[in-house]
Scaffold this motif. Structure first.
Motif, PDB file in Angstrom:
ATOM      1  N   ALA A  12       0.830  -1.206   0.000  1.00  0.00           N
ATOM      2  CA  ALA A  12       0.000   0.000   0.000  1.00  0.00           C
ATOM      3  C   ALA A  12       0.861   1.252   0.000  1.00  0.00           C
ATOM      4  CB  ALA A  12      -0.938  -0.003   1.203  1.00  0.00           C
ATOM      5  N   ASN A  13       1.913   1.256   0.786  1.00  0.00           N
ATOM      6  CA  ASN A  13       2.776   2.422   0.885  1.00  0.00           C
ATOM      7  C   ASN A  13       3.571   2.637  -0.394  1.00  0.00           C
ATOM      8  OD1 ASN A  13       5.587   3.666   1.853  1.00  0.00           O
ATOM      9  ND2 ASN A  13       3.902   4.414   3.152  1.00  0.00           N
ATOM     10  N   VAL A  14       4.123   1.578  -0.959  1.00  0.00           N
ATOM     11  CA  VAL A  14       4.928   1.703  -2.172  1.00  0.00           C
ATOM     12  C   VAL A  14       4.047   2.074  -3.360  1.00  0.00           C
ATOM     13  CG1 VAL A  14       6.448   0.477  -3.780  1.00  0.00           C
ATOM     14  CG2 VAL A  14       6.744   0.180  -1.309  1.00  0.00           C
ATOM     15  N   VAL A  15       2.901   1.441  -3.501  1.00  0.00           N
ATOM     16  CA  VAL A  15       1.989   1.768  -4.600  1.00  0.00           C
ATOM     17  C   VAL A  15       1.547   3.225  -4.493  1.00  0.00           C
ATOM     18  CG1 VAL A  15      -0.359   1.337  -5.466  1.00  0.00           C
ATOM     19  CG2 VAL A  15       1.203  -0.566  -5.093  1.00  0.00           C
ATOM     20  N   GLY A  16       1.272   3.682  -3.279  1.00  0.00           N
ATOM     21  CA  GLY A  16       0.810   5.047  -3.076  1.00  0.00           C
ATOM     22  C   GLY A  16       1.886   6.099  -3.212  1.00  0.00           C
ATOM     23  N   GLY A  28      -4.696  -3.572  -9.625  1.00  0.00           N
ATOM     24  CA  GLY A  28      -3.839  -3.568 -10.811  1.00  0.00           C
ATOM     25  C   GLY A  28      -2.474  -2.956 -10.525  1.00  0.00           C
ATOM     26  N   ALA A  29      -2.445  -1.866  -9.767  1.00  0.00           N
ATOM     27  CA  ALA A  29      -1.177  -1.231  -9.407  1.00  0.00           C
ATOM     28  C   ALA A  29      -0.330  -2.174  -8.547  1.00  0.00           C
ATOM     29  CB  ALA A  29      -1.437   0.077  -8.674  1.00  0.00           C
ATOM     30  N   VAL A 105      12.895  -3.997   4.992  1.00  0.00           N
ATOM     31  CA  VAL A 105      11.497  -3.640   4.768  1.00  0.00           C
ATOM     32  C   VAL A 105      11.461  -2.392   3.901  1.00  0.00           C
ATOM     33  CG1 VAL A 105       9.343  -2.879   5.863  1.00  0.00           C
ATOM     34  CG2 VAL A 105      10.749  -4.662   6.936  1.00  0.00           C
ATOM     35  N   VAL A 106      10.644  -2.427   2.861  1.00  0.00           N
ATOM     36  CA  VAL A 106      10.481  -1.281   1.972  1.00  0.00           C
ATOM     37  C   VAL A 106       9.195  -0.559   2.338  1.00  0.00           C
ATOM     38  CG1 VAL A 106      10.255  -0.489  -0.413  1.00  0.00           C
ATOM     39  CG2 VAL A 106      11.699  -2.476   0.115  1.00  0.00           C
ATOM     40  N   THR A 107       9.345   0.663   2.855  1.00  0.00           N
ATOM     41  CA  THR A 107       8.202   1.499   3.228  1.00  0.00           C
ATOM     42  C   THR A 107       8.694   2.919   3.472  1.00  0.00           C
ATOM     43  OG1 THR A 107       6.297   1.734   4.700  1.00  0.00           O
ATOM     44  CG2 THR A 107       8.371   1.044   5.718  1.00  0.00           C
ATOM     45  N   ALA A 108       7.791   3.879   3.377  1.00  0.00           N
ATOM     46  CA  ALA A 108       8.099   5.261   3.752  1.00  0.00           C
ATOM     47  C   ALA A 108       7.353   5.634   5.029  1.00  0.00           C
ATOM     48  CB  ALA A 108       7.716   6.217   2.620  1.00  0.00           C
ATOM     49  N   PRO A 126      10.570   3.558  -0.785  1.00  0.00           N
ATOM     50  CA  PRO A 126       9.914   3.014  -1.972  1.00  0.00           C
ATOM     51  C   PRO A 126      10.754   3.076  -3.243  1.00  0.00           C
ATOM     52  CG  PRO A 126       8.358   4.288  -0.704  1.00  0.00           C
ATOM     53  CD  PRO A 126       9.714   4.514  -0.077  1.00  0.00           C
ATOM     54  N   ARG A 127      11.630   4.053  -3.368  1.00  0.00           N
ATOM     55  CA  ARG A 127      12.451   4.161  -4.580  1.00  0.00           C
ATOM     56  C   ARG A 127      13.394   2.978  -4.744  1.00  0.00           C
ATOM     57  NH1 ARG A 127      13.786  10.537  -4.715  1.00  0.00           N
ATOM     58  NH2 ARG A 127      11.741  11.181  -5.462  1.00  0.00           N
ATOM     59  N   ALA A 128      13.630   2.241  -3.679  1.00  0.00           N
ATOM     60  CA  ALA A 128      14.486   1.056  -3.793  1.00  0.00           C
ATOM     61  C   ALA A 128      13.906   0.047  -4.779  1.00  0.00           C
ATOM     62  CB  ALA A 128      14.682   0.396  -2.430  1.00  0.00           C
ATOM     63  N   VAL A 129      12.576   0.006  -4.872  1.00  0.00           N
ATOM     64  CA  VAL A 129      11.921  -0.947  -5.778  1.00  0.00           C
ATOM     65  C   VAL A 129      11.064  -0.249  -6.839  1.00  0.00           C
ATOM     66  CG1 VAL A 129      11.962  -2.839  -4.121  1.00  0.00           C
ATOM     67  CG2 VAL A 129       9.988  -1.311  -4.192  1.00  0.00           C
ATOM     68  N   ARG A 130      11.006   1.071  -6.787  1.00  0.00           N
ATOM     69  CA  ARG A 130      10.267   1.863  -7.776  1.00  0.00           C
ATOM     70  C   ARG A 130      11.129   3.025  -8.197  1.00  0.00           C
ATOM     71  NH1 ARG A 130       3.893   2.256  -7.367  1.00  0.00           N
ATOM     72  NH2 ARG A 130       4.310   2.944  -9.434  1.00  0.00           N
ATOM     73  N   PRO A 131      12.192   2.760  -8.956  1.00  0.00           N
ATOM     74  CA  PRO A 131      13.069   3.847  -9.355  1.00  0.00           C
ATOM     75  C   PRO A 131      12.303   4.977 -10.035  1.00  0.00           C
ATOM     76  CG  PRO A 131      13.981   1.737 -10.028  1.00  0.00           C
ATOM     77  CD  PRO A 131      12.585   1.481  -9.533  1.00  0.00           C
ATOM     78  N   ALA A 132      12.730   6.215  -9.742  1.00  0.00           N
ATOM     79  CA  ALA A 132      12.063   7.395 -10.307  1.00  0.00           C
ATOM     80  C   ALA A 132      12.329   7.534 -11.778  1.00  0.00           C
ATOM     81  CB  ALA A 132      12.513   8.643  -9.574  1.00  0.00           C
TER      82      ALA A 132
END
Length: 132
Positions: A12-16, A28-29, A105-108, A126-132
């Motif tokens: 939820a945190n990474v998608v958001g 879907g996200a 743990v990946v979260t903000a 989150p950028r660790a798994v969702r590069p900008a």
């Protein structure tokens, strides 16, 4: 033989963290995030993304809640649906890991970051798994 490091992702945190329309299609996200995580399961997370780096292969766990419940696991990524709070489920997963096993743990989420750090987990944004 070394234990694989455990990478737990707060879905939820990474998608958001990226305004890409996730609020219209949270499931879907979350599925798109799960697909990106497959590569990390095999390759790990290099420095400076993770400091120290998390070499692969990794055990990747994606914790989902709410509208994302029902997202299925795929080879390389185990999806865990939280019965209640996703944060509580993540903390429990960190606490239940084998002694000495490295965990990130990946979260903000600030509160969650402190809770898992107190249990010995490394924290990544989150950028660790969702590069900008």
């Amino acid at each position: 033989m070394c234990m694989r490091a455990l990478l737990i992702v707060d879905a939820a945190n990474v998608v958001g963290s990226v305004p890409d329309g996730w609020w219209r299609d949270r499931r879907g996200a979350t599925e798109r995030l799960r697909e990106r995580l497959v590569a990390y399961a095999a390759a790990g997370l290099p420095g400076p993304v993770a400091d120290p780096p998390l070499p692969g292969p990794l055990e990747v766990v994606l914790v989902v809640e709410g509208a994302a419940r029902g997202v299925a696991s795929v080879p390389g990524v185990r999806v865990v649906a939280a019965d209640g709070s996703g944060d509580d489920r993540i903390v429990a997963l960190v606490a239940q890991r084998e002694p000495g096993r490295r965990c990130a743990v990946v979260t903000a989420d600030r509160e969650l970051r402190e809770r898992v750090r107190a249990r010995g987990a490394q924290v990544l944004g989150p950028r660790a798994v969702r590069p900008a």
